[in-house]
Design a protein around this motif. Sequence first.
Motif, PDB file in Angstrom:
ATOM      1  N   PHE A 170     -11.695  10.404  -8.370  1.00  0.00           N
ATOM      2  CA  PHE A 170     -11.762   8.999  -8.771  1.00  0.00           C
ATOM      3  C   PHE A 170     -10.392   8.515  -9.260  1.00  0.00           C
ATOM      4  O   PHE A 170      -9.940   7.438  -8.878  1.00  0.00           O
ATOM      5  N   VAL A 171      -9.725   9.318 -10.072  1.00  0.00           N
ATOM      6  CA  VAL A 171      -8.397   8.956 -10.574  1.00  0.00           C
ATOM      7  C   VAL A 171      -7.423   8.824  -9.409  1.00  0.00           C
ATOM      8  O   VAL A 171      -6.634   7.876  -9.345  1.00  0.00           O
ATOM      9  N   LYS A 172      -7.493   9.749  -8.450  1.00  0.00           N
ATOM     10  CA  LYS A 172      -6.618   9.675  -7.278  1.00  0.00           C
ATOM     11  C   LYS A 172      -6.889   8.393  -6.488  1.00  0.00           C
ATOM     12  O   LYS A 172      -5.973   7.701  -6.065  1.00  0.00           O
ATOM     13  N   PHE A 173      -8.171   8.048  -6.316  1.00  0.00           N
ATOM     14  CA  PHE A 173      -8.542   6.824  -5.608  1.00  0.00           C
ATOM     15  C   PHE A 173      -7.992   5.586  -6.312  1.00  0.00           C
ATOM     16  O   PHE A 173      -7.428   4.703  -5.677  1.00  0.00           O
ATOM     17  N   VAL A 174      -8.124   5.530  -7.627  1.00  0.00           N
ATOM     18  CA  VAL A 174      -7.636   4.372  -8.381  1.00  0.00           C
ATOM     19  C   VAL A 174      -6.120   4.264  -8.257  1.00  0.00           C
ATOM     20  O   VAL A 174      -5.589   3.186  -8.017  1.00  0.00           O
ATOM     21  N   LYS A 175      -5.422   5.376  -8.384  1.00  0.00           N
ATOM     22  CA  LYS A 175      -3.958   5.347  -8.270  1.00  0.00           C
ATOM     23  C   LYS A 175      -3.535   4.870  -6.877  1.00  0.00           C
ATOM     24  O   LYS A 175      -2.594   4.084  -6.745  1.00  0.00           O
ATOM     25  N   LEU A 176      -4.199   5.347  -5.836  1.00  0.00           N
ATOM     26  CA  LEU A 176      -3.866   4.915  -4.483  1.00  0.00           C
ATOM     27  C   LEU A 176      -4.195   3.444  -4.281  1.00  0.00           C
ATOM     28  O   LEU A 176      -3.499   2.738  -3.548  1.00  0.00           O
ATOM     29  N   SER A 177      -5.239   2.976  -4.919  1.00  0.00           N
ATOM     30  CA  SER A 177      -5.623   1.573  -4.787  1.00  0.00           C
ATOM     31  C   SER A 177      -4.621   0.657  -5.472  1.00  0.00           C
ATOM     32  O   SER A 177      -4.376  -0.454  -5.007  1.00  0.00           O
ATOM     33  N   ILE A 178      -4.057   1.109  -6.559  1.00  0.00           N
ATOM     34  CA  ILE A 178      -3.088   0.299  -7.290  1.00  0.00           C
ATOM     35  C   ILE A 178      -1.741   0.304  -6.579  1.00  0.00           C
ATOM     36  O   ILE A 178      -1.085  -0.712  -6.463  1.00  0.00           O
ATOM     37  N   ASP A 179      -1.328   1.455  -6.072  1.00  0.00           N
ATOM     38  CA  ASP A 179      -0.034   1.579  -5.410  1.00  0.00           C
ATOM     39  C   ASP A 179      -0.271   2.070  -3.988  1.00  0.00           C
ATOM     40  O   ASP A 179      -0.538   3.237  -3.770  1.00  0.00           O
ATOM     41  N   ASP A 180      -0.145   1.162  -3.040  1.00  0.00           N
ATOM     42  CA  ASP A 180      -0.407   1.531  -1.650  1.00  0.00           C
ATOM     43  C   ASP A 180       0.806   2.141  -0.966  1.00  0.00           C
ATOM     44  O   ASP A 180       0.816   2.369   0.233  1.00  0.00           O
ATOM     45  N   SER A 181       1.863   2.413  -1.721  1.00  0.00           N
ATOM     46  CA  SER A 181       3.097   3.029  -1.238  1.00  0.00           C
ATOM     47  C   SER A 181       3.939   2.112  -0.365  1.00  0.00           C
ATOM     48  O   SER A 181       4.936   2.536   0.190  1.00  0.00           O
ATOM     49  N   TYR A 182       3.536   0.877  -0.206  1.00  0.00           N
ATOM     50  CA  TYR A 182       4.354  -0.082   0.522  1.00  0.00           C
ATOM     51  C   TYR A 182       5.255  -0.788  -0.484  1.00  0.00           C
ATOM     52  O   TYR A 182       4.819  -1.148  -1.576  1.00  0.00           O
ATOM     53  N   SER A 183       6.501  -0.972  -0.114  1.00  0.00           N
ATOM     54  CA  SER A 183       7.410  -1.664  -1.019  1.00  0.00           C
ATOM     55  C   SER A 183       7.013  -3.138  -1.114  1.00  0.00           C
ATOM     56  O   SER A 183       6.527  -3.722  -0.153  1.00  0.00           O
ATOM     57  N   ALA A 184       7.239  -3.699  -2.269  1.00  0.00           N
ATOM     58  CA  ALA A 184       6.907  -5.106  -2.491  1.00  0.00           C
ATOM     59  C   ALA A 184       7.877  -5.983  -1.699  1.00  0.00           C
ATOM     60  O   ALA A 184       9.036  -5.623  -1.497  1.00  0.00           O
ATOM     61  N   ILE A 185       7.379  -7.124  -1.230  1.00  0.00           N
ATOM     62  CA  ILE A 185       8.232  -8.087  -0.534  1.00  0.00           C
ATOM     63  C   ILE A 185       8.053  -9.450  -1.191  1.00  0.00           C
ATOM     64  O   ILE A 185       7.045  -9.719  -1.831  1.00  0.00           O
ATOM     65  N   SER A 186       9.025 -10.295  -0.984  1.00  0.00           N
ATOM     66  CA  SER A 186       8.972 -11.635  -1.577  1.00  0.00           C
ATOM     67  C   SER A 186       7.996 -12.515  -0.791  1.00  0.00           C
ATOM     68  O   SER A 186       7.604 -12.197   0.335  1.00  0.00           O
ATOM     69  N   LYS A 187       7.650 -13.643  -1.388  1.00  0.00           N
ATOM     70  CA  LYS A 187       6.791 -14.606  -0.691  1.00  0.00           C
ATOM     71  C   LYS A 187       7.473 -15.116   0.565  1.00  0.00           C
ATOM     72  O   LYS A 187       6.828 -15.308   1.595  1.00  0.00           O
ATOM     73  N   ASP A 188       8.779 -15.318   0.487  1.00  0.00           N
ATOM     74  CA  ASP A 188       9.519 -15.801   1.662  1.00  0.00           C
ATOM     75  C   ASP A 188       9.478 -14.777   2.793  1.00  0.00           C
ATOM     76  O   ASP A 188       9.297 -15.132   3.955  1.00  0.00           O
ATOM     77  N   GLU A 189       9.658 -13.504   2.455  1.00  0.00           N
ATOM     78  CA  GLU A 189       9.601 -12.452   3.476  1.00  0.00           C
ATOM     79  C   GLU A 189       8.195 -12.376   4.077  1.00  0.00           C
ATOM     80  O   GLU A 189       8.037 -12.228   5.289  1.00  0.00           O
ATOM     81  N   ALA A 190       7.176 -12.472   3.244  1.00  0.00           N
ATOM     82  CA  ALA A 190       5.802 -12.451   3.738  1.00  0.00           C
ATOM     83  C   ALA A 190       5.563 -13.630   4.677  1.00  0.00           C
ATOM     84  O   ALA A 190       4.976 -13.473   5.758  1.00  0.00           O
ATOM     85  N   ARG A 191       6.024 -14.795   4.278  1.00  0.00           N
ATOM     86  CA  ARG A 191       5.874 -15.998   5.095  1.00  0.00           C
ATOM     87  C   ARG A 191       6.583 -15.816   6.448  1.00  0.00           C
ATOM     88  O   ARG A 191       6.035 -16.151   7.502  1.00  0.00           O
TER      89      ARG A 191
END
Length: 85
Positions: A30-51
Amino acid sequence: MQTIQINNPEIENFLTSNYGDDTQSLLKDFVKFVKLSIDDSYSAISKDEARTRITKAVEEVKNGEAILLTQDEYDRDINEFLRTL
């Protein structure tokens, strides 16, 4: 300590058949699942990059350049992904 009440027979059956009385393994998973759910290992991108990425993807679909999955291919891929969680 908190108690989680599950009112879903399918989930209850899954937990019982996979963990039984092994609460330590259940907690660890369960702890492993929660940690993976919080951090999907993808780097964050800006709203402009997402757009920009979304606009590009929409244009690829409109221009027939995108590789799209059939419903069966999608179902197979998503089911395989869900088994890895």
